[in-house]
Write an enzyme that holds these catalytic residues in place. Structure first.
Site, PDB file in Angstrom:
ATOM      1  N   HIS A 333      41.236  -2.895  52.367  1.00 47.41           N
ATOM      2  CA  HIS A 333      40.614  -4.160  52.772  1.00 47.41           C
ATOM      3  C   HIS A 333      40.814  -4.487  54.245  1.00 47.41           C
ATOM      4  CE1 HIS A 333      40.477  -4.730  48.431  1.00 47.41           C
ATOM      5  NE2 HIS A 333      39.500  -5.588  48.663  1.00 47.41           N
ATOM      6  N   GLY A 334      41.850  -3.952  54.843  1.00 52.27           N
ATOM      7  CA  GLY A 334      42.035  -4.267  56.254  1.00 52.27           C
ATOM      8  C   GLY A 334      43.332  -3.731  56.799  1.00 52.27           C
TER       9      GLY A 334
END
Lengths: 471, 286
Positions: A333-334
């Protein structure tokens, strides 16, 4: 280009007109590739090169995997393709994180800044995963009889065009659903206007835009107050309501996006997989992951969890596998530690649940009240986890939880009232799912869709980017 | 027409009917919107109200601090285009883009170097669309159905002006926020030259067109008045602009609810003093 912007609507309409032109029916794939490139280049034109490069390498690697004679060569090209995708993803997505670490160590001046400055191409996490799926699916289709087969044309040019299309197809390019190669390639053929399921597309688009523009975009302007240091001055009830509101917002935002993507793909005759299936009525954490961001969780299951051994290994190894998959899923996700913690948090919940289920028979008791408690329990812990998405720093999330417990701040009645108003349709949406039967779906009628259209036009929030665009 | 089964034609018919009825109601009743769903929307609506009609000759621009001077507190000659969470630059840019040249502009100095809200400006001036919205009320943010509902609720069940005037400060919240502001305002102030240049060019634009531009400060808690950041900011403005300041005496009689935002009663009295001072300053200049 946002799905709720005029340029996007123009692009969709213009593409539709050209796409179904009888004289251009042999060029439908080319038309969609051009539209997809326009869509992608609209925001970051120079990063189109990366998309092009990624598609090209995946086309070559997958072609070689399919047509190489020896197993050794097939394996070599498969590893090459997967490594390329992982390298691209790591370089563009995680360099800034390494840059921060390098800067903290302060050992090599300049390199840290360079790594931090590397831009994050929109949708990279999605299209690199699709690239991996293509190479792996073709490799498996040669080796595993149970893997769905699809044919690669002998003509490389045709395969190249199909791959460009598969990777860049604009409805799902920047935020999914992550389409697997075996789901998409068999669908590539000439499409006819009269075959389009317009009613389904209309319903998906209306519901998607309603979720995004009316619910998520309006909640966004309330959950704004969750930012540090604002939240420190609010009462516990306000903080809990805000967190609940964010949980509804993130669902509406992402489920809305997915519905729009699926609806638009349908207009061009393509079926994208369902991405959300009422995740907040899950009775267990493992069930939640079969309902939330389904295309990612099935991708992780098929391409990571099963290759790691899945459930076929000893208990301890299963726990380790689960944890690794969730940790990497979080990091997908990041490039921030908080996402990794979020992944670890869900991994921990899944392990605890699995362990608990092995030694008790509690989960086998069927009872409406117990089901309600289970749903509430899963929803509460999942919602608590979203704090790591909303607040950029881990310490802020901890402080938020502390504030929930100890706060003596003010009640924000206005904010709570708005969150109540905008969460209500989602509560009704879920309640309908629980109460409906095959013969009766209370929300599937003209009046409801007309009201949703009316509210999209008259009561939309200020336009905001989709939360999942940043991933 | 069966409303409870799905039929595409019925959906469109009902939708058009709803839209028509709602537009008609808005035109006939013209409901008073006194409550907005969120700050962002309130800002959009204020900008739209200004662009589509509310153009008084004297305009105040600022942040949420100056926004406490509600338009209801001001005479018809004044309009407050201050945006909560927004900036002076957003207000000035909105006036410029609307094409209106006011007689005077009063610029709040407290939060003068905050970024302009380009998203708001782009949204309210979206090509062609902003002209359409002027005539089709139903498309204006202000007239969103939920705004009408909550305004009605507030009108019926919300506090009255008298009740607001009697409001007592929550000392606990005040102290908590004051501490946060103190902590933030001792940080060194770093000037973003581009914002100063932007401010200069906007002020030049209005002055060249005959507008008189003044600076003023909103009253804040005594403990914050001379914090390092605010002093530095004041110096920058005084060194870069020769414009007059609207000096408003007895700053300390005003009460803030959190150190920087005036309480209702204080904002009410301050608005009157502000206008009186503004009028006498104009007289002095003449």
């Amino acid at each position: 280009m946002l799905f709720n912007s005029f340029p996007f609507l123009l692009l969709v309409l213009a593409t539709l007109i050209v796409y179904y032109n009888v004289y251009l029916k042999n060029y439908q794939v080319h038309i969609l590739i051009i539209s997809s490139f326009v869509f992608y280049a609209y925001g970051q034109p120079y990063l189109l090169l990366l998309l092009f490069l990624s598609s090209s390498i995946n086309a070559i690697a997958s072609y070689k995997v399919y047509y190489s004679q020896s197993k050794k060569k097939k394996k070599f090209y498969a590893i090459l393709g997967v490594s390329f995708n992982i390298s691209v993803l790591s370089f563009f997505k995680y360099s800034p994180l390494f840059g921060v670490i390098v800067n903290d160590l302060n050992s090599i001046g300049g390199i840290g800044e360079f790594l931090i400055a590397i831009p994050l191409p929109v949708g990279i996490s999605f299209y690199t995963f699709q690239g991996i799926s293509l190479v792996v699916d073709l490799y498996r289709s040669n080796h595993q009889s149970e893997c769905p087969l699809f044919k690669v044309p002998k003509d490389f040019k045709k395969h190249y065009i199909n791959t460009l299309f598969f990777i860049s197809f604009f409805p799902q390019l920047v935020a999914g659903p992550i389409v697997k190669a075996y789901q998409f390639y068999p669908q590539i053929k000439t499409k006819y206007f009269f075959d389009v399921e317009f009613e389904d597309a209309f319903k998906l688009l209306t519901l998607g835009y309603f979720f995004k523009m009316v619910i998520a975009d309006n909640l966004k302007d309330q959950t704004f107050w969750m930012a540090y240091p604002y939240f420190e001055s609010f009462s516990s009830l306000t903080l809990i309501t805000l967190l609940f509101g964010y949980s509804i917002q993130i669902f509406s935002d992402f489920a809305g996006y997915s519905l729009i993507a699926i609806g638009i793909a349908k207009l061009y005759g393509y079926n994208l997989p369902q991405n959300f299936n009422y995740p907040y009525i899950s009775r267990s954490f493992s069930e939640f992951w079969t309902r939330w961001h389904i295309s990612l969780s099935t991708w992780l299951k098929e391409y990571l969890y099963i290759p790691l051994g899945g459930n076929r290994v000893d208990k301890t190894r299963v726990y380790v596998n689960l944890f690794i998959v969730m940790l990497l899923g979080g990091l997908w996700h990041g490039a921030a530690w908080s996402y990794m913690v979020w992944g670890g948090y869900h991994g921990g919940l899944l392990i605890a649940e699995r362990y608990f289920m092995q030694y008790t028979s509690f989960h086998t008791i069927q009872n409406r009240l117990l089901d309600g408690i289970r749903i509430l329990f899963v929803f509460t812990l999942v919602t608590l986890g979203w704090l790591l998405f909303k607040l950029p720093e881990f310490w802020q999330a901890v402080l938020y939880v502390k504030s929930i417990i100890f706060s003596t701040g003010v009640h924000r009645k206005d904010v709570m009232m708005m969150i109540f108003f905008y969460s209500l349709p989602i509560v009704v949406y879920y309640a309908n799912y629980l109460m409906r039967s095959e013969e009766k779906n209370y929300l599937d009628n003209s009046l409801i869709y007309a009201v949703m259209l009316f509210l999209i036009i008259t009561n939309s929030g200020s336009s905001g980017e989709f939360i999942y665009f940043q991933f | 027409m069966n409303l409870f089964t799905f039929n595409f034609k019925n959906v469109i018919s009902i939708f058009l009917l709803l839209l028509g009825i709602y537009s008609l109601l808005l035109m006939i009743i013209q409901p008073k919107v006194i409550m907005f769903q969120n700050i962002q929307q309130k800002n959009y609506s204020f900008a739209q109200e200004f662009i589509y009609g509310n153009k008084a000759p004297n305009i105040i621009v600022g942040s949420s601090m100056a926004a406490r001077m509600k338009n209801e507190f001001l005479s018809e000659d004044f309009v407050n285009l201050s945006f909560a969470g927004g900036s002076v630059l957003t207000g000035l840019q909105t006036i410029k883009k609307s094409g209106f040249i006011p007689k005077t502009i009063y610029i709040e100095e407290n939060i003068i170097f905050r970024d302009k809200d380009q998203k708001l400006i782009d949204a309210v001036f979206y090509p062609l669309w902003w002209k359409v919205k002027k005539y089709i009320f139903v498309l204006q943010e202000k007239y969103q159905p939920l705004n009408i509902i909550i305004s009605k609720l507030k009108g019926s069940y919300g506090k009255s002006h008298e009740e607001y005037m009697k409001e007592i400060r929550n000392e606990h919240i005040y102290k908590m926020n004051l501490m946060i502001h103190k902590k933030n305002l001792i940080m060194p102030f770093i000037l973003d030259q581009s914002k100063l240049d932007n401010l200069k060019s906007l002020i030049n634009y209005f002055e060249e067109n005959g507008t008189l531009v003044f600076f003023f400060e909103m009253p804040i808690a005594k403990e914050l008045e001379n914090s390092a950041q605010l002093k530095r900011q004041r110096d920058i403005i005084k060194n870069n602009f020769e414009n007059e300041w609207l000096e408003i005496p007895k700053l300390n009689k005003y009460m803030t609810e959190d150190g920087i935002h005036l309480m209702y009663k204080s904002a009410y009295t301050f608005s009157f003093t502000f206008q009186e001072r503004a009028e006498s300053l104009l007289e002095e200049i003449k």
